[in-house]
Design a protein around this motif. Structure first.
Motif, PDB file in Angstrom:
ATOM      1  N   ALA A 136       0.828  -1.206   0.000  1.00 23.02           N
ATOM      2  CA  ALA A 136       0.000   0.000   0.000  1.00 23.02           C
ATOM      3  C   ALA A 136       0.862   1.256   0.000  1.00 23.02           C
ATOM      4  O   ALA A 136       0.581   2.222  -0.725  1.00 23.02           O
ATOM      5  CB  ALA A 136      -0.928   0.001   1.216  1.00 23.02           C
ATOM      6  N   THR A 137       1.926   1.234   0.795  1.00 29.03           N
ATOM      7  CA  THR A 137       2.851   2.373   0.832  1.00 29.03           C
ATOM      8  C   THR A 137       3.492   2.593  -0.530  1.00 29.03           C
ATOM      9  O   THR A 137       3.593   3.727  -1.018  1.00 29.03           O
ATOM     10  CB  THR A 137       3.939   2.139   1.891  1.00 29.03           C
ATOM     11  N   ASP A 138       3.911   1.513  -1.160  1.00 27.50           N
ATOM     12  CA  ASP A 138       4.536   1.606  -2.484  1.00 27.50           C
ATOM     13  C   ASP A 138       3.553   2.134  -3.519  1.00 27.50           C
ATOM     14  O   ASP A 138       3.919   2.929  -4.398  1.00 27.50           O
ATOM     15  CB  ASP A 138       5.065   0.242  -2.922  1.00 27.50           C
ATOM     16  N   VAL A 140       0.887   4.144  -3.077  1.00 27.30           N
ATOM     17  CA  VAL A 140       0.633   5.573  -2.888  1.00 27.30           C
ATOM     18  C   VAL A 140       1.871   6.393  -3.259  1.00 27.30           C
ATOM     19  O   VAL A 140       1.759   7.483  -3.831  1.00 27.30           O
ATOM     20  CB  VAL A 140       0.189   5.858  -1.445  1.00 27.30           C
ATOM     21  N   LYS A 141       3.058   5.871  -2.980  1.00 28.00           N
ATOM     22  CA  LYS A 141       4.291   6.561  -3.363  1.00 28.00           C
ATOM     23  C   LYS A 141       4.384   6.678  -4.877  1.00 28.00           C
ATOM     24  O   LYS A 141       4.745   7.745  -5.411  1.00 28.00           O
ATOM     25  CB  LYS A 141       5.507   5.811  -2.814  1.00 28.00           C
ATOM     26  N   SER A 142       4.062   5.599  -5.590  1.00 27.03           N
ATOM     27  CA  SER A 142       4.102   5.612  -7.053  1.00 27.03           C
ATOM     28  C   SER A 142       3.119   6.623  -7.620  1.00 27.03           C
ATOM     29  O   SER A 142       3.429   7.364  -8.566  1.00 27.03           O
ATOM     30  CB  SER A 142       3.788   4.209  -7.588  1.00 27.03           C
ATOM     31  N   LEU A 143       1.920   6.675  -7.031  1.00 24.82           N
ATOM     32  CA  LEU A 143       0.919   7.625  -7.494  1.00 24.82           C
ATOM     33  C   LEU A 143       1.381   9.061  -7.227  1.00 24.82           C
ATOM     34  O   LEU A 143       1.208   9.950  -8.071  1.00 24.82           O
ATOM     35  CB  LEU A 143      -0.414   7.356  -6.804  1.00 24.82           C
ATOM     36  N   GLY A 144       1.975   9.287  -6.066  1.00 25.96           N
ATOM     37  CA  GLY A 144       2.472  10.616  -5.736  1.00 25.96           C
ATOM     38  C   GLY A 144       3.566  11.067  -6.687  1.00 25.96           C
ATOM     39  O   GLY A 144       3.606  12.233  -7.118  1.00 25.96           O
ATOM     40  N   THR A 145       4.452  10.137  -7.052  1.00 27.53           N
ATOM     41  CA  THR A 145       5.509  10.453  -8.017  1.00 27.53           C
ATOM     42  C   THR A 145       4.918  10.797  -9.371  1.00 27.53           C
ATOM     43  O   THR A 145       5.367  11.736 -10.046  1.00 27.53           O
ATOM     44  CB  THR A 145       6.475   9.266  -8.160  1.00 27.53           C
ATOM     45  N   SER A 146       3.895  10.059  -9.769  1.00 27.19           N
ATOM     46  CA  SER A 146       3.226  10.329 -11.042  1.00 27.19           C
ATOM     47  C   SER A 146       2.573  11.709 -11.028  1.00 27.19           C
ATOM     48  O   SER A 146       2.612  12.442 -12.028  1.00 27.19           O
ATOM     49  CB  SER A 146       2.176   9.246 -11.321  1.00 27.19           C
ATOM     50  N   LEU A 147       1.986  12.088  -9.898  1.00 27.80           N
ATOM     51  CA  LEU A 147       1.367  13.410  -9.781  1.00 27.80           C
ATOM     52  C   LEU A 147       2.407  14.525  -9.924  1.00 27.80           C
ATOM     53  O   LEU A 147       2.102  15.606 -10.429  1.00 27.80           O
ATOM     54  CB  LEU A 147       0.663  13.544  -8.429  1.00 27.80           C
ATOM     55  N   ASP A 148       3.643  14.251  -9.493  1.00 24.20           N
ATOM     56  CA  ASP A 148       4.701  15.255  -9.571  1.00 24.20           C
ATOM     57  C   ASP A 148       5.339  15.335 -10.951  1.00 24.20           C
ATOM     58  O   ASP A 148       5.880  16.384 -11.321  1.00 24.20           O
ATOM     59  CB  ASP A 148       5.792  14.946  -8.535  1.00 24.20           C
ATOM     60  N   THR A 149       5.293  14.242 -11.710  1.00 21.49           N
ATOM     61  CA  THR A 149       6.023  14.198 -12.982  1.00 21.49           C
ATOM     62  C   THR A 149       5.134  14.191 -14.221  1.00 21.49           C
ATOM     63  O   THR A 149       5.581  14.587 -15.297  1.00 21.49           O
ATOM     64  CB  THR A 149       6.921  12.944 -13.028  1.00 21.49           C
ATOM     65  N   VAL A 201      -6.272   7.618  -0.274  1.00 23.23           N
ATOM     66  CA  VAL A 201      -5.979   7.662   1.162  1.00 23.23           C
ATOM     67  C   VAL A 201      -5.398   6.322   1.578  1.00 23.23           C
ATOM     68  O   VAL A 201      -5.949   5.273   1.218  1.00 23.23           O
ATOM     69  CB  VAL A 201      -7.245   7.941   1.999  1.00 23.23           C
ATOM     70  N   ARG A 202      -4.302   6.348   2.318  1.00 22.95           N
ATOM     71  CA  ARG A 202      -3.739   5.097   2.856  1.00 22.95           C
ATOM     72  C   ARG A 202      -3.846   5.083   4.361  1.00 22.95           C
ATOM     73  O   ARG A 202      -3.542   6.068   5.029  1.00 22.95           O
ATOM     74  CB  ARG A 202      -2.265   4.940   2.455  1.00 22.95           C
ATOM     75  N   GLN A 203      -4.278   3.948   4.885  1.00 24.77           N
ATOM     76  CA  GLN A 203      -4.273   3.688   6.323  1.00 24.77           C
ATOM     77  C   GLN A 203      -3.717   2.289   6.522  1.00 24.77           C
ATOM     78  O   GLN A 203      -4.358   1.305   6.155  1.00 24.77           O
ATOM     79  CB  GLN A 203      -5.673   3.800   6.924  1.00 24.77           C
ATOM     80  N   GLY A 204      -2.509   2.185   7.048  1.00 27.91           N
ATOM     81  CA  GLY A 204      -1.887   0.877   7.198  1.00 27.91           C
ATOM     82  C   GLY A 204      -1.687   0.223   5.849  1.00 27.91           C
ATOM     83  O   GLY A 204      -1.122   0.806   4.924  1.00 27.91           O
ATOM     84  N   THR A 205      -2.182  -1.002   5.707  1.00 30.41           N
ATOM     85  CA  THR A 205      -2.044  -1.736   4.447  1.00 30.41           C
ATOM     86  C   THR A 205      -3.257  -1.566   3.541  1.00 30.41           C
ATOM     87  O   THR A 205      -3.384  -2.244   2.524  1.00 30.41           O
ATOM     88  CB  THR A 205      -1.834  -3.234   4.729  1.00 30.41           C
ATOM     89  N   VAL A 207      -6.018   0.937   1.249  1.00 27.86           N
ATOM     90  CA  VAL A 207      -6.072   2.145   0.420  1.00 27.86           C
ATOM     91  C   VAL A 207      -7.516   2.391   0.006  1.00 27.86           C
ATOM     92  O   VAL A 207      -8.266   1.446  -0.275  1.00 27.86           O
ATOM     93  CB  VAL A 207      -5.198   2.007  -0.852  1.00 27.86           C
ATOM     94  N   ALA A 208      -7.906   3.662  -0.014  1.00 28.11           N
ATOM     95  CA  ALA A 208      -9.227   4.036  -0.522  1.00 28.11           C
ATOM     96  C   ALA A 208      -9.061   4.952  -1.722  1.00 28.11           C
ATOM     97  O   ALA A 208      -8.174   5.816  -1.738  1.00 28.11           O
ATOM     98  CB  ALA A 208     -10.044   4.745   0.557  1.00 28.11           C
ATOM     99  N   LYS A 209      -9.896   4.748  -2.707  1.00 25.29           N
ATOM    100  CA  LYS A 209      -9.969   5.629  -3.880  1.00 25.29           C
ATOM    101  C   LYS A 209     -11.323   6.317  -3.842  1.00 25.29           C
ATOM    102  O   LYS A 209     -12.363   5.671  -3.764  1.00 25.29           O
ATOM    103  CB  LYS A 209      -9.819   4.812  -5.168  1.00 25.29           C
ATOM    104  N   ILE A 210     -11.316   7.639  -3.879  1.00 25.68           N
ATOM    105  CA  ILE A 210     -12.536   8.433  -3.803  1.00 25.68           C
ATOM    106  C   ILE A 210     -12.622   9.280  -5.068  1.00 25.68           C
ATOM    107  O   ILE A 210     -11.663   9.977  -5.413  1.00 25.68           O
ATOM    108  CB  ILE A 210     -12.526   9.341  -2.559  1.00 25.68           C
TER     109      ILE A 210
END
Length: 240
Positions: A136-138, A140-149, A201-205, A207-210
């Motif tokens: 889950a962490t990976d 959300v990190k990948s999505l965040g990187t995509s949002l930046d690039t 949104v991530r909480q522990g393991t 993830v929610a998509k809204i």
């Protein structure tokens, strides 16, 4: 006819990239049947996990899924279309393109819930899914990187070419980490643009998509409040 087409296009960005007709009736999708039949933690993991890194159970994912009673008056249950993962023309944008699909690659999907207001003028969808270990962490990190690039990408909708651009939003803060953004899909041959607000949104393991598609630009102001309702329900359920 134009209203039906617009609803179909809105569905593209609410997890329905290939649907051009309005959905009718109402239900909450039970998600992957195997995930519903037994706890996600019982599924084989790619590597050993500790209890702290175990995936959410089916019961937790159900508890984390938004319900009609959580929403303000005026909303009603709806249905969500089945959408495969679209392919972006730029590799840095693929995590964002994959985010609009019904099934998230590599995740165990839990329930999804779909709502509409009026004659499907405004649409709200939520999805809950989970990973073992650091998945889950990976994600959300990948999505965040995509949002930046990623500044935008091209894709195809039933033979119609569309250009998608994005805008990062402040959005409500929720869970252990979250990102909010807006996708704008333009179909030049139909002289139409559809805008969709999204939040992960991530909480522990878990993830929610809204996803929120307003009837018009003035409806964007409702996103933060709706996203917070869905995110709060997700976090509480994931911690149960």
């Amino acid at each position: 006819m134009r209203t039906r087409i617009r609803h179909g296009l809105a569905a593209v960005l609410t997890v329905s990239a290939l649907s051009l007709t309005a959905a009718c009736g109402g239900s909450t999708d039970g998600g992957d049947k195997k995930a519903a039949d037994k706890p996600a933690a019982d599924k084989p993991a790619a590597e050993p996990t500790t209890a702290a890194a175990a995936p959410l159970t089916a019961a937790q994912m159900k508890a984390a899924t938004l319900e009609l009673k959580d929403l303000p008056s005026g909303w009603k249950n709806s249905t969500g279309p089945d959408t495969p993962e679209p392919k972006a023309d730029k590799p840095e944008c693929q995590p964002l393109a994959g985010f609009v699909a019904k099934e998230i690659s590599g995740a165990t999907m839990g329930p999804s819930a779909h709502f509409e207001r009026g004659n499907a003028e405004s649409v709200l969808s939520t999805y809950v899914f989970t990973y073992p270990a650091a998945g889950a962490t990976d994600f959300v990190k990948s999505l965040g990187t995509s949002l930046d690039t990623c500044k935008g990408f091209a894709a195809e909708l039933q033979g119609m070419k569309m250009d998608v651009t994005l805008e990062k939003l402040a959005g409500p803060k929720a869970g252990e980490e979250s990102h909010a953004f807006r996708l704008k899909m333009k179909l030049a041959q139909m002289a139409m643009t559809v805008e969709s607000n999204m939040m992960v949104v991530r909480q522990g393991t878990g993830v929610a998509k809204i996803v929120h598609v307003p009837a018009n630009a003035s409806g964007h102001k409702d996103f933060d409040a709706l996203a917070k309702l869905a995110a709060d329900r997700f976090v509480k359920g994931a911690q149960s």
